[in-house]
Design an enzyme around this catalytic site. Structure first.
Site, mmCIF file in Angstrom:
data_model
loop_
_atom_site.group_PDB
_atom_site.id
_atom_site.type_symbol
_atom_site.label_atom_id
_atom_site.label_comp_id
_atom_site.label_asym_id
_atom_site.label_seq_id
_atom_site.Cartn_x
_atom_site.Cartn_y
_atom_site.Cartn_z
ATOM 1 N N ASP A 41 0.822 -1.210 0.000
ATOM 2 C CA ASP A 41 0.000 0.000 0.000
ATOM 3 C C ASP A 41 0.858 1.263 0.000
ATOM 4 O O ASP A 41 0.369 2.359 0.294
ATOM 5 C CB ASP A 41 -0.936 0.009 1.212
ATOM 6 N N HIS A 246 26.135 8.523 -15.924
ATOM 7 C CA HIS A 246 24.930 8.535 -15.090
ATOM 8 C C HIS A 246 25.065 7.558 -13.920
ATOM 9 O O HIS A 246 24.128 6.822 -13.601
ATOM 10 C CB HIS A 246 23.689 8.219 -15.936
ATOM 11 N N ASP A 263 27.574 15.481 -9.229
ATOM 12 C CA ASP A 263 26.603 16.169 -10.081
ATOM 13 C C ASP A 263 25.280 16.155 -9.330
ATOM 14 O O ASP A 263 24.653 15.102 -9.170
ATOM 15 C CB ASP A 263 26.493 15.443 -11.420
ATOM 16 N N ASP A 274 21.333 22.749 -11.189
ATOM 17 C CA ASP A 274 22.133 21.651 -11.729
ATOM 18 C C ASP A 274 23.607 22.035 -11.647
ATOM 19 O O ASP A 274 24.071 22.876 -12.416
ATOM 20 C CB ASP A 274 21.709 21.384 -13.174
ATOM 21 N N HIS A 355 29.326 13.832 -24.186
ATOM 22 C CA HIS A 355 27.974 14.365 -23.985
ATOM 23 C C HIS A 355 27.911 15.829 -24.434
ATOM 24 O O HIS A 355 28.927 16.454 -24.728
ATOM 25 C CB HIS A 355 27.542 14.225 -22.529
ATOM 26 N N HIS A 359 22.091 22.276 -21.717
ATOM 27 C CA HIS A 359 20.673 22.000 -21.924
ATOM 28 C C HIS A 359 19.875 23.059 -21.176
ATOM 29 O O HIS A 359 20.375 23.694 -20.240
ATOM 30 C CB HIS A 359 20.292 20.594 -21.450
ATOM 31 N N HIS A 366 16.204 18.846 -17.387
ATOM 32 C CA HIS A 366 16.387 18.936 -18.832
ATOM 33 C C HIS A 366 15.097 19.558 -19.368
ATOM 34 O O HIS A 366 14.180 18.857 -19.793
ATOM 35 C CB HIS A 366 16.629 17.562 -19.454
ATOM 36 N N GLU A 384 28.351 22.543 -19.030
ATOM 37 C CA GLU A 384 28.925 21.409 -18.305
ATOM 38 C C GLU A 384 29.905 20.584 -19.145
ATOM 39 O O GLU A 384 29.639 19.425 -19.459
ATOM 40 C CB GLU A 384 27.817 20.505 -17.759
ATOM 41 N N TYR A 388 36.915 12.709 -19.635
ATOM 42 C CA TYR A 388 36.847 11.410 -18.975
ATOM 43 C C TYR A 388 37.939 10.514 -19.561
ATOM 44 O O TYR A 388 37.884 10.153 -20.747
ATOM 45 C CB TYR A 388 35.458 10.792 -19.173
ATOM 46 N N ARG A 397 34.153 16.765 -14.515
ATOM 47 C CA ARG A 397 33.099 17.580 -15.124
ATOM 48 C C ARG A 397 32.864 18.775 -14.223
ATOM 49 O O ARG A 397 32.858 18.649 -12.990
ATOM 50 C CB ARG A 397 31.810 16.768 -15.308
ATOM 51 N N GLU A 399 30.191 22.243 -13.900
ATOM 52 C CA GLU A 399 28.901 22.707 -14.427
ATOM 53 C C GLU A 399 28.338 23.842 -13.593
ATOM 54 O O GLU A 399 28.268 23.748 -12.372
ATOM 55 C CB GLU A 399 27.914 21.538 -14.426
#
Length: 430
Positions: A41, A246, A263, A274, A355, A359, A366, A384, A388, A397, A399
């Site tokens: 529940d 990610h 991040d 972000d 990447h 954005h 996003h 950002e 790597y 990275r 950002e």
């Protein structure tokens, strides 16, 4: 709600702008998100549908917004439906919006109970020729669960098959991409809470702590500053984990000599921030780590200057790719001759920077918008860049969130430590 009340002029203004884009004789309907089940529940925490929130400010389940600017009865031109409460609901779930509270939040005069919606729609729909329906249109969206809006689309087309149906999403994407002054202040607040979280971490991180310990410190700082928590799943990636874009397991030990890529961003009043920072676990960069860090930082500083009106994402990303190529050559990761003879469709820098650089940011981390639309004043973008190097166990990275203005880009995170010397100084024991 945990956040401070938002002036309803924001939502009044948003509705006025939205209805300007409707065809004559049109109704538009927006539903709240569902309360999603977990197991047994249990339910997941409620998160409002962003389009409904943008147009009404209502942050409650089982809510519906109906807009019919051409309605002959002026009271029916804007109608908000909210869940009718009861003693039982109050006892088990707590307070729900009263009609008066819903009026104050939204600026909508006509507020009815949700169970009245079908009957009211049926009295209005035959005055209209077009029905605008809401759906989650996003290039990154993977939709496997049927939403209230999706169920309503099927129901509406079944009950009113001869009407002309339109999509609300293109209008919402057009409007939401450019932020109002109130929205910018809400994003700034989210950025400030994020800054508090990062400064807390600089005195906490050390060899031996777990990635989830770091994440817990963030949650503490976010919650104590009126945020519901992170705007998205936080990435706390130590060592080689930083090369997983990610990575969200956040379950490894932060080891001496490793870097820690983080991040994360606080959410405030449903608006996202972000941030990405990469710091040495022991408080001191090695010469190689520092060299790569400085390369990423130079790319960030160069790239954010391109976030100005008139630019486009395609032009911008091509420019950033060229800047990144030069840094990768300097670091010995690419050879200049190889870059000169590369296939333009498969640039070599993508091996180390795979990447995009930016954005849109807003109610979604996003955020919605048209990627081919030129940048406009009061759009908010992330910036950002990253490098790597899997074979070296280095992932860096950086950002910040950038506001586009006529007088140049405004860094909404300019007060958050970024320079190597500042990071090292603030990580020293106080």
């Amino acid at each position: 709600m945990r956040y401070e009340p938002i002036r309803n002029e924001l939502f009044i203004h948003n509705r006025q702008n939205f209805i300007k884009h409707l065809k004559p004789s049109s109704i538009a309907v927006f539903h709240s998100n569902d309360v999603m089940p977990a197991n047994a529940d249990a339910t997941l925490p409620f998160r409002q549908n962003n389009d409904l929130f943008y147009l009404s400010g209502v942050d409650q389940e089982e809510s519906i917004l109906l807009l019919f600017p051409g309605a002959k009865d002026e009271r029916m031109q804007e109608v908000l439906f909210v869940r009718e409460t009861s003693d039982q609901i109050l006892t088990w779930e707590g307070y729900k919006l009263t009609k008066q509270q819903a009026q104050e939040v939204s600026g909508i005069k006509t507020v009815l109970w949700t169970h009245e919606f079908n009957a009211v729609l049926n009295t209005l729909v035959f005055e209209a020729e077009h029905i605008y329906l809401s759906s989650n249109e996003h290039l990154r969206a993977v939709v496997e669960v049927e939403t209230r809006n999706a169920r309503f689309i099927k129901w509406c087309q079944q009950h009113y098959p001869l009407h002309k149906y339109e999509r609300s999403a293109p209008i919402m994407h057009q409007l939401r991409a450019v932020k109002s002054a109130i929205e910018i202040e809400l994003i700034k607040k989210a950025c400030h809470i994020t800054e508090l979280g990062f400064r807390r971490l600089l005195q906490f991180i050390k060899p031996g702590v777990m990635e989830y310990d770091v994440e817990a410190e963030l949650y503490h700082e976010f919650l104590r500053n009126r945020s519901k928590g992170p705007a998205y799943s936080s990435i706390i990636a130590s060592g080689a984990n930083a090369c997983i874009l990610h990575y969200i397991d956040n379950d490894q030990e932060c080891k001496d000599g490793d870097l820690l890529l983080m991040d994360f961003g606080a959410e405030y009043a449903n608006y996202a921030s972000d941030l990405t920072r990469t710091v040495p676990v022991n408080g001191k960069f090695t010469p190689r780590q520092r060299d790569v860090y400085e390369s990423v930082l130079r790319v960030l500083k160069t790239a954010r200057q391109m976030l100005v009106p008139g630019n486009t994402l395609d032009q911008y990303h091509k420019f950033v790719g060229t800047v990144m190529e030069n840094e990768l050559i300097r670091l010995g990761l690419l050879q200049a001759d190889d870059v000169r003879h590369q296939d333009p469709a498969k640039p070599l820098y993508k091996k180390y920077f795979m990447h995009g650089t930016s954005h849109l940011l807003g109610l979604d981390v996003h955020d919605v918008g048209n990627r081919f639309r030129p940048f406009e004043e009061n759009m908010v973008f992330t910036c950002e860049p990253g490098i790597y190097i899997r074979e070296e166990g280095i992932g860096i990275r950086l950002e910040n969130d950038i506001l586009v203005t006529r007088s140049g880009p405004v860094d909404l995170m300019q007060n958050i430590p970024l320079e190597v010397d500042d990071i090292e100084r603030l990580m020293q024991p106080q």
